[in-house]
Design an enzyme around this catalytic site. Structure first.
Site, PDB file in Angstrom:
ATOM      1  N   ASP A  64      11.510  -0.639   0.006  1.00  0.00           N
ATOM      2  CA  ASP A  64      11.164  -2.018  -0.097  1.00  0.00           C
ATOM      3  C   ASP A  64      12.224  -3.291  -0.679  1.00  0.00           C
ATOM      4  O   ASP A  64      11.534  -4.117  -1.179  1.00  0.00           O
ATOM      5  CB  ASP A  64      10.060  -2.623  -1.002  1.00  0.00           C
ATOM      6  N   PRO A  77       0.573  -1.733   0.115  1.00  0.00           N
ATOM      7  CA  PRO A  77       0.082   0.037   0.228  1.00  0.00           C
ATOM      8  C   PRO A  77       0.858   0.920   0.263  1.00  0.00           C
ATOM      9  O   PRO A  77       1.639   1.457   0.220  1.00  0.00           O
ATOM     10  CB  PRO A  77      -0.992   0.347   1.272  1.00  0.00           C
ATOM     11  N   PHE A 122       1.092   5.514   1.313  1.00  0.00           N
ATOM     12  CA  PHE A 122       1.193   6.172   2.215  1.00  0.00           C
ATOM     13  C   PHE A 122       0.046   6.528   2.916  1.00  0.00           C
ATOM     14  O   PHE A 122      -1.052   6.334   3.748  1.00  0.00           O
ATOM     15  CB  PHE A 122       2.395   7.114   2.274  1.00  0.00           C
ATOM     16  N   ARG A 123      -0.613   7.494   2.203  1.00  0.00           N
ATOM     17  CA  ARG A 123      -1.614   7.906   2.104  1.00  0.00           C
ATOM     18  C   ARG A 123      -3.566   7.946   1.629  1.00  0.00           C
ATOM     19  O   ARG A 123      -4.351   8.672   1.742  1.00  0.00           O
ATOM     20  CB  ARG A 123      -1.502   9.525   1.951  1.00  0.00           C
ATOM     21  N   HIS A 172      15.825   6.562   0.585  1.00  0.00           N
ATOM     22  CA  HIS A 172      14.831   6.850   2.665  1.00  0.00           C
ATOM     23  C   HIS A 172      15.465   5.443   3.529  1.00  0.00           C
ATOM     24  O   HIS A 172      14.908   4.764   4.024  1.00  0.00           O
ATOM     25  CB  HIS A 172      13.818   6.805   2.053  1.00  0.00           C
TER      26      HIS A 172
END
Length: 256
Positions: free
Chosen positions: A109, A37, A39-40, A124
């Site tokens: 990921d 998924p 994030f928002r 990140h």
């Protein structure tokens, strides 16, 4: 794919052929087809039912490592089992062909790496390992998960006894300086910055397109939903990312 989308893909392929340097910038949207998924998105996004400041902030790790790892341990296990989708594979193929120079990603990921991208900047961080901030020891993901399961409090610990921290950038932390500086340099000299699956909202990654534009380069956006750069983009596509990248690869192959 509609006629308008096909024309936009053809234009994008033309601009990529003309460019000396094409750099890709990816966000969470490219991994959604892999079952991860974003994030928002309401109801389904990662932050739909939790406050990220409570579970994904550096202070959350410092103040309540058990609660932090209750969230991240589940997330890491789910990410570990995911596989690259065709969008990841197309980018890796474009890099192999010398069309895309580098992939800059906001994702943690590992799917770009698993797809075969060689020059990857993970701004990140990555779930691949976790570190001890006390002694500097680093452990691979499988070892971290084993220690997480064995610890009575559900906290993976270093051999020195301190809690491990995943090597991802949490809220309240700065991005790795070397990676950010290289990404900025690439954005400044890119003839085309290809933005895929990112809302381009999160600072400082969201500022990379502005660097490309100010230096005289172009940006193209393949992202569902609006971004603040849509009017500046030579191409904006907001359909299915896999279909669009497949069509782009086919267009580039036909014109080679």
């Amino acid at each position: 794919m509609s006629g308008a989308a096909a024309s936009a893909v053809a234009l994008l392929a033309e601009r990529m052929r003309a460019a000396r340097s094409v750099v890709a910038l990816t966000g969470a949207g490219i991994s959604v087809p892999s079952g991860i998924p974003d994030f928002r998105t309401p109801r389904t996004g990662l932050w739909a039912n939790v406050d990220p400041m409570e579970v994904a902030h550096i202070d959350a790790w410092r103040n309540d490592a058990a609660r932090f790892w209750a969230f991240y341990g589940h997330r890491f296990q789910s990410l570990r089992d995911k596989r690259p989708n065709r969008a990841h594979e197309v980018l890796a193929e474009l890099e192999r062909r010398g069309i895309v120079e580098t992939v800059i990603t906001q994702n943690i990921d590992q799917l770009h790496e698993r797809a075969g991208v060689a020059d990857l900047i993970e701004l990140h961080g990555s779930i691949a390992h976790s570190s001890c901030l006390a002694c500097g020891a680093r452990y691979p993901l499988a070892e971290v998960q084993a220690r997480l399961e064995q610890d009575p409090q559900g906290v993976p610990r270093c051999d020195c006894g301190r809690p491990l921290k995943p090597d991802v950038v949490l809220f309240g932390e700065l991005l790795p300086q070397a990676g950010l500086e290289r990404a900025q340099t690439l954005a400044l000299r890119a003839d085309l910055l290809l933005c895929i699956g990112s809302s381009l909202e999160v600072y400082p990654v969201g500022e990379l397109p502005s660097l490309t534009l100010r230096a005289g380069g172009e940006i193209a956006i393949l992202t569902q939903g609006p971004t603040r750069y849509d009017r500046d983009a030579v191409v904006k596509l907001d359909g299915d990312i896999v279909a669009e990248l497949e069509a782009l690869l086919a267009e580039l192959s036909a014109g080679s």
